[in-house]
Write a protein that holds these residues in place. Structure first.
Motif, PDB file in Angstrom:
ATOM      1  N   ALA A  87       0.927  -1.165  -0.103  1.00  0.00           N
ATOM      2  CA  ALA A  87       0.048  -0.201  -0.199  1.00  0.00           C
ATOM      3  C   ALA A  87       0.656   1.052   0.125  1.00  0.00           C
ATOM      4  O   ALA A  87       0.683   2.236  -0.527  1.00  0.00           O
ATOM      5  CB  ALA A  87      -0.785  -0.284   1.230  1.00  0.00           C
ATOM      6  N   ALA A  88       1.795   1.304   0.623  1.00  0.00           N
ATOM      7  CA  ALA A  88       2.987   2.606   0.947  1.00  0.00           C
ATOM      8  C   ALA A  88       3.252   2.869  -0.945  1.00  0.00           C
ATOM      9  O   ALA A  88       3.404   4.098  -0.803  1.00  0.00           O
ATOM     10  CB  ALA A  88       4.343   2.208   1.912  1.00  0.00           C
ATOM     11  N   GLN A 100       4.756   6.131   7.251  1.00  0.00           N
ATOM     12  CA  GLN A 100       3.459   6.884   7.285  1.00  0.00           C
ATOM     13  C   GLN A 100       2.325   6.843   6.429  1.00  0.00           C
ATOM     14  O   GLN A 100       1.388   6.403   7.071  1.00  0.00           O
ATOM     15  CB  GLN A 100       3.583   7.835   6.132  1.00  0.00           C
ATOM     16  CG  GLN A 100       5.153   8.440   6.549  1.00  0.00           C
ATOM     17  CD  GLN A 100       5.703   9.971   5.499  1.00  0.00           C
ATOM     18  OE1 GLN A 100       5.037   9.909   4.299  1.00  0.00           O
ATOM     19  NE2 GLN A 100       6.135  10.539   6.072  1.00  0.00           N
ATOM     20  N   THR A 101       2.264   5.408   5.414  1.00  0.00           N
ATOM     21  CA  THR A 101       1.108   4.621   5.289  1.00  0.00           C
ATOM     22  C   THR A 101       0.395   4.098   6.077  1.00  0.00           C
ATOM     23  O   THR A 101      -0.974   3.975   6.423  1.00  0.00           O
ATOM     24  CB  THR A 101       1.374   4.017   3.922  1.00  0.00           C
ATOM     25  OG1 THR A 101       2.043   4.654   2.778  1.00  0.00           O
ATOM     26  CG2 THR A 101       0.786   3.217   3.456  1.00  0.00           C
ATOM     27  N   ARG A 102       1.238   3.342   7.521  1.00  0.00           N
ATOM     28  CA  ARG A 102       0.652   2.523   8.442  1.00  0.00           C
ATOM     29  C   ARG A 102      -0.007   3.558   9.113  1.00  0.00           C
ATOM     30  O   ARG A 102      -1.426   3.301   9.227  1.00  0.00           O
ATOM     31  CB  ARG A 102       1.937   1.421   8.739  1.00  0.00           C
ATOM     32  CG  ARG A 102       2.435   0.471   7.972  1.00  0.00           C
ATOM     33  CD  ARG A 102       3.295   0.220   9.321  1.00  0.00           C
ATOM     34  NE  ARG A 102       3.757  -1.402   8.571  1.00  0.00           N
ATOM     35  CZ  ARG A 102       3.689  -2.666   9.207  1.00  0.00           C
ATOM     36  NH1 ARG A 102       2.764  -2.986   9.857  1.00  0.00           N
ATOM     37  NH2 ARG A 102       3.808  -3.822   8.464  1.00  0.00           N
ATOM     38  N   ARG A 105      -4.696   7.192  -4.108  1.00  0.00           N
ATOM     39  CA  ARG A 105      -5.219   7.106  -2.642  1.00  0.00           C
ATOM     40  C   ARG A 105      -5.982   5.699  -1.830  1.00  0.00           C
ATOM     41  O   ARG A 105      -6.153   5.301  -3.566  1.00  0.00           O
ATOM     42  CB  ARG A 105      -6.434   8.593  -3.346  1.00  0.00           C
ATOM     43  CG  ARG A 105      -7.657   8.900  -3.646  1.00  0.00           C
ATOM     44  CD  ARG A 105      -8.146   9.883  -3.663  1.00  0.00           C
ATOM     45  NE  ARG A 105      -9.617  10.049  -4.472  1.00  0.00           N
ATOM     46  CZ  ARG A 105      -8.881   9.954  -5.515  1.00  0.00           C
ATOM     47  NH1 ARG A 105      -8.338  10.640  -6.248  1.00  0.00           N
ATOM     48  NH2 ARG A 105     -10.684  10.595  -6.376  1.00  0.00           N
ATOM     49  N   GLU A 140      -6.701  -0.712   4.681  1.00  0.00           N
ATOM     50  CA  GLU A 140      -5.798  -1.171   5.501  1.00  0.00           C
ATOM     51  C   GLU A 140      -6.341  -2.154   6.844  1.00  0.00           C
ATOM     52  O   GLU A 140      -6.556  -2.288   7.148  1.00  0.00           O
ATOM     53  CB  GLU A 140      -6.400   0.373   6.430  1.00  0.00           C
ATOM     54  CG  GLU A 140      -7.878  -0.135   6.724  1.00  0.00           C
ATOM     55  CD  GLU A 140      -9.104   1.409   5.704  1.00  0.00           C
ATOM     56  OE1 GLU A 140      -9.894   1.317   6.308  1.00  0.00           O
ATOM     57  OE2 GLU A 140      -8.319   0.805   4.441  1.00  0.00           O
ATOM     58  N   GLN A 172       1.020   4.638  -2.442  1.00  0.00           N
ATOM     59  CA  GLN A 172       0.690   6.011  -1.987  1.00  0.00           C
ATOM     60  C   GLN A 172       1.198   6.921  -2.524  1.00  0.00           C
ATOM     61  O   GLN A 172       1.530   8.184  -2.969  1.00  0.00           O
ATOM     62  CB  GLN A 172       0.378   5.659  -0.664  1.00  0.00           C
ATOM     63  CG  GLN A 172      -1.650   5.185  -0.333  1.00  0.00           C
ATOM     64  CD  GLN A 172      -1.744   5.217   1.339  1.00  0.00           C
ATOM     65  OE1 GLN A 172      -2.625   4.720   1.771  1.00  0.00           O
ATOM     66  NE2 GLN A 172      -0.942   6.108   2.247  1.00  0.00           N
ATOM     67  N   GLU A 173       2.706   6.410  -2.327  1.00  0.00           N
ATOM     68  CA  GLU A 173       4.184   7.363  -2.798  1.00  0.00           C
ATOM     69  C   GLU A 173       3.579   7.217  -4.124  1.00  0.00           C
ATOM     70  O   GLU A 173       4.880   8.534  -4.236  1.00  0.00           O
ATOM     71  CB  GLU A 173       5.828   6.418  -2.517  1.00  0.00           C
ATOM     72  CG  GLU A 173       6.501   7.060  -2.308  1.00  0.00           C
ATOM     73  CD  GLU A 173       7.520   6.520  -1.619  1.00  0.00           C
ATOM     74  OE1 GLU A 173       8.563   6.617  -1.110  1.00  0.00           O
ATOM     75  OE2 GLU A 173       7.987   5.070  -1.930  1.00  0.00           O
ATOM     76  N   LEU A 175      -3.676   4.436   7.770  1.00  0.00           N
ATOM     77  CA  LEU A 175      -4.469   3.513   7.775  1.00  0.00           C
ATOM     78  C   LEU A 175      -4.666   2.669   8.744  1.00  0.00           C
ATOM     79  O   LEU A 175      -6.582   2.479   8.453  1.00  0.00           O
ATOM     80  CB  LEU A 175      -3.760   2.031   6.402  1.00  0.00           C
ATOM     81  CG  LEU A 175      -3.695   2.274   5.070  1.00  0.00           C
ATOM     82  CD1 LEU A 175      -2.670   0.795   4.522  1.00  0.00           C
ATOM     83  CD2 LEU A 175      -4.946   3.660   4.258  1.00  0.00           C
ATOM     84  N   LEU A 190      -5.313  12.867   1.044  1.00  0.00           N
ATOM     85  CA  LEU A 190      -5.085  11.779   0.330  1.00  0.00           C
ATOM     86  C   LEU A 190      -6.510  11.367   0.112  1.00  0.00           C
ATOM     87  O   LEU A 190      -6.332  10.792  -0.950  1.00  0.00           O
ATOM     88  CB  LEU A 190      -4.646  10.696   1.605  1.00  0.00           C
ATOM     89  CG  LEU A 190      -4.312   8.958   1.229  1.00  0.00           C
ATOM     90  CD1 LEU A 190      -3.713   9.157  -0.033  1.00  0.00           C
ATOM     91  CD2 LEU A 190      -4.050   8.317   2.785  1.00  0.00           C
TER      92      LEU A 190
END
Length: 502
Positions: free
Chosen positions: A55-56, A137-139, A64, A72, A59-60, A142, A177
């Motif tokens: 997922a990271a 950051q993604t963790r 979105r 999540e 998003q990077e 989510l 996001l």
């Protein structure tokens, strides 16, 4: 980046193949959204799809999360692919907050893992398609979204619990996001409650796993080792006290097999502790294991194949706390599992605080800290002086090094650090590495039950050295092989453990 080829990924998306859930994420260029491969939305055109390992990474690249399939809630499998032990261990530390300080923490994290910062970033890009900071950051985002959608926590509490430094930053992140404020993501029927009400009623979250999951075996294993007053295990649930930074609460875990979820109810006075508590639940119940991949690998061995077929959902239980597990391991030297459990209960009464009020029936105390064990006279435990000295040495080592029970350097380095403590021999160190450090390749080869299970048809047991050679093809999943051998042990359920090494 280690990922299936694009054609295979697209076929998985077309068929909504649940086997790929958590293993890949699909980003749609025409919408700017990324999804799980099981998303119920209409299948996008092939030319509009990009595939990512995490997922990271999605998003990077500016995509979105989908609001329908909710990335999540996907099984968190990245840390168990086995392609990079360094990345797996780094992800476990990130889940516990190792990068809450941002980019500045990457070099420190790399040092703990025995690699350079540049190498760690390269490994993350190779295996996950994202930097360590992007993963952290993604963790965080989510987890916040899960709290918004699955609980009634006030949004200010959600921001605090998920690690955002300010409400402003929290709002800006979600607006950027999701193109909407955090409150707009809350389900209409969910009415926000007060912070005190949340603390009293608790927070309930669902942790998704990849089936099969042998829930009965997990509870049986934990029940045999449950410490009186600290843990309580029934046929359907696991309940225990949880302490962190001086605060004490409770955690209850039940099973929702129809949805492949563990249901976790947390009552804790500090919402900032929620991510760490959830990480511990994941560790204890081995939620992130890609059990099909592990079973497929172990089944290549003709000896293990029937054991895996008999218990395809068998997991490797983790430890709630490294110090707690290490104490139990020392208490269990040269005695049965039941005797060790009773000794642990005595230790809790001897070293712990007075019984606490307001806890569920069956729970009364938190496990004592290393400081309390150091300060307490252990004479009343009724066990050999050498083992009492080992407990003191262990507690002193834990006080001197708060990261003692976290992954450090190569696996061999971690084992060596543990073995430097008085009373911790090879079996104890390997057992701690397996359950507390979550080293998937840890293997306590001198364990009596493992040797008994690995005996020939004529009853001839191998030596520990022979068993290590026999287990070489089982890498990097020897910890799971050990769990299958323990489950198949033909001897008494309460097994003797190693002779202590001084």
């Amino acid at each position: 980046m280690d990922l299936l080829d694009s054609d295979a990924c697209y076929r998985a998306l077309q068929t909504r193949d649940a086997r790929f859930d958590g293993r890949l994420f699909v980003a749609v260029t025409s919408t700017g959204i990324y999804c799980r491969p099981i998303c119920p939305a209409r299948t996008p055109k092939r030319e509009n799809c990009r595939f990512f390992a995490s997922a990271a990474a999605s998003q990077e690249e500016g995509f979105r999360p989908c609001l329908r399939c909710r990335p999540e809630t996907a099984p968190d499998l990245a840390s168990w692919r086995g392609t990079s032990n360094t990345v797996s261990r780094a992800l476990a530390l990130i889940a516990e907050g190792a990068l809450d300080g941002g980019e500045a923490g990457v070099d420190s994290l790399a040092e703990r893992l025995g690699v350079g910062g540049r190498q760690l970033r390269r490994l993350f890009k190779q295996h996950l398609g994202a930097t360590p900071v992007a993963v952290a950051q993604t963790r965080r985002v989510l987890f916040a979204k899960q709290l918004i959608q699955e609980t009634r926590m006030p949004l200010a509490e959600v921001a605090l619990a998920s690690g955002f430094g300010s409400i402003r930053r929290f709002n800006e992140t979600f607006q950027g996001l999701y193109q909407r404020p955090p409150g707009a993501l809350r389900r209409k029927q969910a009415v926000e409650t007060t912070a005190s009400a949340v603390a009293d009623a608790g927070v309930t979250l669902r942790l998704r796993y990849r089936p099969p999951y042998d829930w009965a075996a997990m509870l049986s294993y934990l029940s045999a080792r449950a410490i009186q007053g600290v843990e309580q295990v029934s046929d359907t649930r696991y309940l225990r006290t949880a302490s962190q930074d001086g605060a004490v609460g409770t955690v209850e875990v039940t099973h929702e097999p129809a949805r492949n979820n563990l249901v976790v109810k947390i009552r804790f006075p500090r919402v900032q502790s929620l991510p760490a508590i959830v990480a511990r639940v994941r560790r204890v119940f081995d939620v992130g294991a890609d059990i099909e991949v592990i079973g497929e690998h172990l089944s290549k061995d003709p000896f293990l194949a029937p054991l895996v077929a008999l218990r395809p959902g068998l997991r490797a239980p983790g430890a709630w706390d490294g110090f707690e597990l290490a104490v139990r391991a020392i208490l269990g030297q040269q005695v049965t599992v039941e005797a060790a459990r009773k000794l642990a209960g005595k230790l809790v009464v001897l070293c712990g605080d007075a019984p606490m009020e307001g806890l569920p029936p069956g729970l009364s105390r938190a496990f004592p800290s290393p400081k309390r064990v150091v300060e307490t006279d252990l004479g009343a435990l009724g066990m050999p002086s050498a083992r009492k000295a080992s407990l003191k040495a262990l507690a002193q080592a834990a006080l001197a090094d708060p990261l003692l029970f976290h992954p450090f350097g190569a696996v061999e380095e971690g084992i060596a650090r543990l073995r430097s403590i008085r009373g911790v021999g090879e079996w104890t160190a390997q057992y701690i590495a397996l359950r507390a450090l979550r080293e998937t390749d840890a293997f306590p080869a001198s364990d009596v039950a493992l040797l008994r299970s690995a005996a020939t048809d004529a009853g001839e047991r191998p030596s520990p050295e022979d068993l290590i050679l026999r287990a070489e093809p089982w890498r990097p999943w020897r910890a799971y092989a050990a769990q299958h051998l323990w489950a198949a042990d033909p001897g008494p359920r309460s097994r003797l453990q190693e002779v202590r090494h001084g």
